[in-house]
Write an enzyme that holds these catalytic residues in place. Structure first.
Site, mmCIF file in Angstrom:
data_model
loop_
_atom_site.group_PDB
_atom_site.id
_atom_site.type_symbol
_atom_site.label_atom_id
_atom_site.label_comp_id
_atom_site.label_asym_id
_atom_site.label_seq_id
_atom_site.Cartn_x
_atom_site.Cartn_y
_atom_site.Cartn_z
ATOM 1 N N ALA A 1 0.846 -1.197 0.000
ATOM 2 C CA ALA A 1 0.000 0.000 0.000
ATOM 3 C C ALA A 1 0.876 1.239 0.000
ATOM 4 C CB ALA A 1 -0.918 -0.016 1.213
ATOM 5 N N ASN A 2 0.268 2.400 0.190
ATOM 6 C CA ASN A 2 1.034 3.637 0.328
ATOM 7 C C ASN A 2 0.364 4.513 1.382
ATOM 8 O OD1 ASN A 2 -0.942 5.524 -0.980
ATOM 9 N ND2 ASN A 2 -0.601 4.128 -2.696
ATOM 10 N N ARG A 3 0.920 5.685 1.647
ATOM 11 C CA ARG A 3 0.490 6.494 2.791
ATOM 12 C C ARG A 3 -0.670 7.442 2.504
ATOM 13 N NH1 ARG A 3 4.035 5.383 6.646
ATOM 14 N NH2 ARG A 3 6.172 4.836 6.037
#
Ligand code: C5P
Length: 219
Positions: free
Chosen positions: A29-31
């Site tokens: 995933a990412n932030r």
């Protein structure tokens, strides 16, 4: 209630990250928090638009008045966006994972004497480019985002061209800025005609100003 300059306009918004499975219990995933995209969907509803928000996994409540479709992966997000076409405006604010694990494991990957796993990736479809370069159903106005930690304007100009967007909303997401996950945003509006810098603003205010820009561009 206020004026409804987007009454009768259909708008699709993407927001949040995507999650790409490694196995049934793990993902990449990412932030992205989804805050800017959700704020935009709310501001578009307020302006009278018929809004479909395609949201990746985020901890945010549905904006009142929007149709919300929750998805997990980039491929699901693309399918959900394509299902909304035709629309008048597309605003692609999601931080879509660029790659997915080629063959996610059907069972949980176990540690053991065999050593560490190696992941092979394949590129995800580009949702913004699919919409911006759509042969038959390209929206009248296509807005993308560019979150970068370096070479912001050069990268944004490249995206404008490659993905067929009319506007790229560029922001520096270096950790020192606090933009990712935060409530404020400093954006630079990149168009073929030039770059306009906006001041540091709450994400709600960036959303309101982007809606004003959309209204102006639709004419
Ligand atoms: O290339 P990059 O991911 O930085 O481009 C960002 C813009 O492209 C954003 O508007 C994002 O929502 C969109 N995008 C997309 N599908 C992808 C990758 C990015 O719609 N697979």
């Amino acid at each position: 209630e206020g004026p409804k300059p987007l009454a009768g306009k259909r708008v699709v918004v993407t927001a949040g990250p995507t999650h790409e499975p490694i196995d049934p219990v793990r993902y990449i995933a990412n932030r992205s928090s989804g805050k800017q995209g959700f704020a935009l969907a709310a501001a578009l509803v307020k302006a009278g638009a018929e809004v479909t928000l395609i949201a990746g996994p985020v901890a945010l409540a549905d904006p009142v008045g929007a149709r919300v479709v929750r998805v997990v992966t980039a491929c699901e997000m693309l399918a959900a966006v394509e299902a909304t076409l035709p629309v008048d405006v597309a605003v692609m604010a999601a931080a879509v994972a660029d790659w997915r694990v080629d063959a996610a494991a059907a069972e949980k990957i176990k540690k053991g004497p065999g050593g560490t796993p190696t992941l092979a990736f394949v590129e995800n479809p580009d949702i913004l480019a699919t919409v911006g370069r759509h042969p038959a159903l390209r929206p009248q106005l296509v807005v993308g985002f560019a979150a970068e930690t370096e070479n912001l304007i050069a990268n944004a100009r490249g995206k404008l061209e490659r993905k067929g967007a009319d506007v790229i909303v560029a922001n520096d997401v270096s950790p020192k800025t606090g933009i990712m996950g935060g409530d404020r945003n400093t954006v630079r509006i990149v168009e073929a005609s030039g770059v306009t810098d906006w001041p540091d603003l709450p994400k709600d205010e960036v959303a309101a100003q982007l809606v004003a820009m959309i209204v102006e561009k639709l004419g």
